[in-house]
Design a protein around this motif. Sequence first.
Motif, PDB file in Angstrom:
ATOM      1  N   LEU A  84       0.944  21.967 -37.920  1.00  0.00           N
ATOM      2  CA  LEU A  84       0.005  23.090 -37.885  1.00  0.00           C
ATOM      3  C   LEU A  84       0.068  23.978 -39.128  1.00  0.00           C
ATOM      4  N   GLY A  85       0.938  23.632 -40.079  1.00  0.00           N
ATOM      5  CA  GLY A  85       1.016  24.384 -41.316  1.00  0.00           C
ATOM      6  C   GLY A  85       0.008  23.919 -42.344  1.00  0.00           C
ATOM      7  N   PRO A  86       0.022  24.515 -43.530  1.00  0.00           N
ATOM      8  CA  PRO A  86      -0.916  24.134 -44.597  1.00  0.00           C
ATOM      9  C   PRO A  86      -0.742  22.677 -45.012  1.00  0.00           C
ATOM     10  N   GLY A  87      -1.851  22.074 -45.432  1.00  0.00           N
ATOM     11  CA  GLY A  87      -1.844  20.687 -45.837  1.00  0.00           C
ATOM     12  C   GLY A  87      -2.360  19.781 -44.734  1.00  0.00           C
ATOM     13  N   VAL A  88      -2.519  18.512 -45.055  1.00  0.00           N
ATOM     14  CA  VAL A  88      -2.952  17.500 -44.089  1.00  0.00           C
ATOM     15  C   VAL A  88      -1.726  16.754 -43.595  1.00  0.00           C
ATOM     16  N   PRO A  89      -1.324  16.946 -42.345  1.00  0.00           N
ATOM     17  CA  PRO A  89      -0.082  16.318 -41.865  1.00  0.00           C
ATOM     18  C   PRO A  89      -0.258  14.832 -41.602  1.00  0.00           C
ATOM     19  N   ASP A  90       0.717  14.057 -42.054  1.00  0.00           N
ATOM     20  CA  ASP A  90       0.745  12.628 -41.755  1.00  0.00           C
ATOM     21  C   ASP A  90       1.802  12.355 -40.703  1.00  0.00           C
ATOM     22  N   LEU A  91       1.446  11.513 -39.756  1.00  0.00           N
ATOM     23  CA  LEU A  91       2.360  11.077 -38.704  1.00  0.00           C
ATOM     24  C   LEU A  91       2.668   9.614 -38.960  1.00  0.00           C
ATOM     25  N   TYR A  92       3.929   9.324 -39.291  1.00  0.00           N
ATOM     26  CA  TYR A  92       4.316   7.934 -39.553  1.00  0.00           C
ATOM     27  C   TYR A  92       4.422   7.179 -38.238  1.00  0.00           C
ATOM     28  N   GLN A  93       4.001   5.944 -38.249  1.00  0.00           N
ATOM     29  CA  GLN A  93       3.902   5.142 -37.031  1.00  0.00           C
ATOM     30  C   GLN A  93       5.150   5.233 -36.161  1.00  0.00           C
ATOM     31  N   GLY A  94       4.915   5.572 -34.901  1.00  0.00           N
ATOM     32  CA  GLY A  94       6.001   5.591 -33.925  1.00  0.00           C
ATOM     33  C   GLY A  94       6.749   6.892 -33.813  1.00  0.00           C
ATOM     34  N   THR A  95       6.581   7.795 -34.784  1.00  0.00           N
ATOM     35  CA  THR A  95       7.398   9.009 -34.783  1.00  0.00           C
ATOM     36  C   THR A  95       6.859  10.082 -33.838  1.00  0.00           C
ATOM     37  N   GLU A  96       5.882   9.740 -33.016  1.00  0.00           N
ATOM     38  CA  GLU A  96       5.490  10.664 -31.965  1.00  0.00           C
ATOM     39  C   GLU A  96       6.537  10.704 -30.852  1.00  0.00           C
ATOM     40  N   LEU A  97       7.425   9.715 -30.817  1.00  0.00           N
ATOM     41  CA  LEU A  97       8.633   9.779 -29.995  1.00  0.00           C
ATOM     42  C   LEU A  97       9.833   9.904 -30.924  1.00  0.00           C
ATOM     43  N   TRP A  98      11.028  10.172 -30.361  1.00  0.00           N
ATOM     44  CA  TRP A  98      12.223  10.193 -31.199  1.00  0.00           C
ATOM     45  C   TRP A  98      12.320   8.870 -31.965  1.00  0.00           C
ATOM     46  N   ASP A  99      12.615   8.983 -33.226  1.00  0.00           N
ATOM     47  CA  ASP A  99      12.743   7.794 -34.054  1.00  0.00           C
ATOM     48  C   ASP A  99      13.958   7.977 -34.962  1.00  0.00           C
ATOM     49  N   LEU A 100      14.955   7.124 -34.796  1.00  0.00           N
ATOM     50  CA  LEU A 100      16.198   7.249 -35.556  1.00  0.00           C
ATOM     51  C   LEU A 100      16.323   6.111 -36.564  1.00  0.00           C
ATOM     52  N   SER A 101      15.256   5.905 -37.324  1.00  0.00           N
ATOM     53  CA  SER A 101      15.228   4.835 -38.302  1.00  0.00           C
ATOM     54  C   SER A 101      15.913   5.243 -39.594  1.00  0.00           C
ATOM     55  N   LEU A 102      16.357   4.228 -40.328  1.00  0.00           N
ATOM     56  CA  LEU A 102      16.957   4.419 -41.639  1.00  0.00           C
ATOM     57  C   LEU A 102      16.021   3.823 -42.689  1.00  0.00           C
ATOM     58  N   VAL A 103      16.521   3.665 -43.906  1.00  0.00           N
ATOM     59  CA  VAL A 103      15.693   3.205 -45.018  1.00  0.00           C
ATOM     60  C   VAL A 103      15.128   1.807 -44.739  1.00  0.00           C
ATOM     61  N   ASP A 104      14.036   1.461 -45.441  1.00  0.00           N
ATOM     62  CA  ASP A 104      13.426   0.157 -45.228  1.00  0.00           C
ATOM     63  C   ASP A 104      14.441  -0.962 -45.480  1.00  0.00           C
ATOM     64  N   PRO A 105      14.338  -2.042 -44.756  1.00  0.00           N
ATOM     65  CA  PRO A 105      13.266  -2.413 -43.828  1.00  0.00           C
ATOM     66  C   PRO A 105      13.429  -1.850 -42.414  1.00  0.00           C
TER      67      PRO A 105
ATOM     68  N   VAL B 196       6.678  -1.093 -33.590  1.00  0.00           N
ATOM     69  CA  VAL B 196       6.598   0.106 -32.758  1.00  0.00           C
ATOM     70  C   VAL B 196       6.129  -0.288 -31.356  1.00  0.00           C
ATOM     71  N   ASP B 197       6.759   0.297 -30.352  1.00  0.00           N
ATOM     72  CA  ASP B 197       6.375   0.050 -28.959  1.00  0.00           C
ATOM     73  C   ASP B 197       5.226   0.999 -28.602  1.00  0.00           C
ATOM     74  N   HIS B 198       4.010   0.579 -28.929  1.00  0.00           N
ATOM     75  CA  HIS B 198       2.851   1.435 -28.663  1.00  0.00           C
ATOM     76  C   HIS B 198       2.523   1.494 -27.178  1.00  0.00           C
ATOM     77  N   ARG B 199       2.922   0.486 -26.419  1.00  0.00           N
ATOM     78  CA  ARG B 199       2.618   0.494 -24.985  1.00  0.00           C
ATOM     79  C   ARG B 199       3.347   1.631 -24.282  1.00  0.00           C
ATOM     80  N   THR B 200       4.631   1.818 -24.595  1.00  0.00           N
ATOM     81  CA  THR B 200       5.371   2.929 -23.989  1.00  0.00           C
ATOM     82  C   THR B 200       4.743   4.259 -24.372  1.00  0.00           C
ATOM     83  N   ARG B 201       4.321   4.380 -25.600  1.00  0.00           N
ATOM     84  CA  ARG B 201       3.689   5.619 -26.055  1.00  0.00           C
ATOM     85  C   ARG B 201       2.382   5.857 -25.310  1.00  0.00           C
ATOM     86  N   ALA B 202       1.648   4.788 -25.054  1.00  0.00           N
ATOM     87  CA  ALA B 202       0.395   4.918 -24.301  1.00  0.00           C
ATOM     88  C   ALA B 202       0.659   5.372 -22.870  1.00  0.00           C
TER      89      ALA B 202
END
Length: 770
Positions: free
Chosen positions: A603-624, A630-636
């Motif tokens: 909600l702050g200034p700028g256009v916010p980007d949401l990286y895939q899957g991070t609408e839930l807790w995501d404890l990922s590290l550097v690529d790969p 992403v488990d989109h079914r659980t999110r749905a």
Amino acid sequence: MSAHDNRPASAPTSTYRLQLNAGLTLRDAADLLDQLERLGVGTLYLSPILTATPGSQHGYDVVDPTSVAPALGGDEARSALAHKAHERGMGVVVDIVPNHVSVARPDTNPWWWDLLRLGPDSPYARFFDVDLSLPLLIPVLGEDAQEALTLTDGCLAYHDKRYPLAPGTHEHGDDAETVHRRQHYRLVSWRRGDSELTYRRFFDVDELAAVRVEDPTVFEAAHAEILRWAELGELDGLRLDHIDGLSDPGAYLRRLTARFPGWVVVEKILAPGEDLPQSWPVAGTTGYDALREYTGVLVDPTGEADLTALATGEGVPVDVGATDHTARLQAASTLLRTEVRRIAALVAPHAEEAVAELLAAFAVYRTYLPEGLPEWERAVALAGERRPDLATALAALDRHVRQDPGGEAARRIQQTSGMVVAMGTENTAFYRATRFIALNEVGGDPARFALTPEAFHTCAARREARRPHTMTTLSSHDSKRSEDVRARLAVLSELSADFAGAVRRWSATHPLPEPSLDLLGWQTLVGAWPIGEDRLTGYLLKAAREARLGTSWTEPDPAFEQAVRDWAPAVLTDLRQDVAAFVDRVRVPGWSNSLTQKALQLLGPGVPDLYQGTELWDLSLVDPDNRRPVDHRTRAEILARLESGWRPAVDSTGAAKLHLVRTCLHTRRELRPRGYTPLHAEGPAARHALAFARTSPGAHGPDLAVVGTRLPLTLESTGGWEETVLPLPPGPWTDRLTGRAVPPDRSDGATAPRLSELLGRYPVAVLVRG
């Protein structure tokens, strides 16, 4: 009415990044549109979709920029996706790679194949930044070169790689080596790439060859397909990868935006206080500068002393500047020696050391001459201070560039400085100076331990005033660690003494074989817990090779790497209970930090980007690791429950984060807020609140207010919010997260709710007036 009549007219309200590959195609992306629209997403943001190397997992290794990748569904699927998005009022943004193409499989890249076949006579010779006065060196051969080089199917073959033969160079009975010597290229040892290469690369990646998009012919060939999508009304925005690698980024951007009127952001790392050149006709960057601020304001400055003492005692460098300089100089002198030698040859044959020292001295990734002359002057002066014995050579470099700021030497220095900083700082020093890895993020500055709320507000207001439509991000495909890992790690600054004690205790029995890696390992274990052996080991091996202290990508040390492989299973067996108990202390305040920084971003200034899957807790590290499916079914399923009115608790499911994301994105899409006004809490815990207000078009005064919690562990241990209040502009207000009204409580219509009540259910509030 065209399906495109509903498409966004300007900047997106938000973006949602999808990493496409054979497991998530353009058709799969189309199937996700309904779910993303219900989440509140404004625009779909796609990783590169042009034809890439067979089997590519990320799309940045493009082999044919004139076609959509068949593995992703091809052009028909791309067009269908765009139409479906526009029917829902959503836009489509695509990531493109103007700097380079993949040459890993020459037979899949028609431009490179023709260049290798015909050499200087190829119409594609002008497409690449190559030196064709000598045979083109291709560093691919291993120790088996003599026996593995063969003639197969009318090509020169080395294992599974095929190389073309120039017309008339192969007669019946010729052996492979004889034919090889007749070609316009030479296959040479892979070890020669860093010092003898005859084409410019992306960083030190031999398989990514730079293209000359500054040439109008090359520009047209590389962008015809992308511009065709725009002319069809099927493309709303572009994300431009590695803009600093281009010969003249400003000129390129002006040429592109003259043909493409949509929203454009550039992948560009800005140093603290640095701005994009004003002459660039773009909305802004991809948001790493904002990421640095969102994390920094959640860090407790009082934890710096303990964490510094821990690092020092363990033998980990804490002088970030010195570590940076060493790593950058190493990158310039070894990994990028080809470029350094090429620059020196343009100025003075014996100036290699001076060029390397200069490239290691920039405070920013790149100067843009003549606009960036002050940064150039600072770098020359600093290089001279560090190496007075190179004064003559540095002066010659300085004169040469000042006399011809548009010349080849100046251009190559500018193109190379960004590579030196990225490879030296992000890819090396960030894995060496591991005092507090929450700060060691792309675009981060580990030397700046924390950001005050006042400085945070200043940065946010500045963004709104200067680049209101720049992208902001918290996680990306390039992140060293995800937003939720950093949010949890920030809590360690509040528990610095206890964490230091735990690390000393753990490391005494199960140390990793090098101090910087050891300290990084324990922070990673706590930040990403629970994490399995394979993920943890894979991450640590990559970190160790990037740091190049005990092993490296090119000179692996089997004993060192075996010790790394043995670490995770031993620790996860012997110390599981102790580590888990410590994580229990930081997990909940880590969730609080996650929700706060997400609300600030969305909600702050700028256009916010949401990286895939991070609408839930995501404890990922550097690529790969951060490109896992992403488990989109659980999110749905969670989204459907939220749409029925469910307001979840803050717990391990992450549903509360999805609730916040959905609430913020819908609110942003509805109000399209502007402006930025800091709000200041009053009372004993005022420093723990971070709040601001914004105004939607046509509203009389602020009609959106956001408040989040800072330093939640300290807040709890010092008695909570007590009588602390947050004065708001005249109300009434409603918290969209809880549905509770916040009525005026003053005779003048103003509102000053107690934060103990406002933030009783969630550590953040999204307040809308009316």
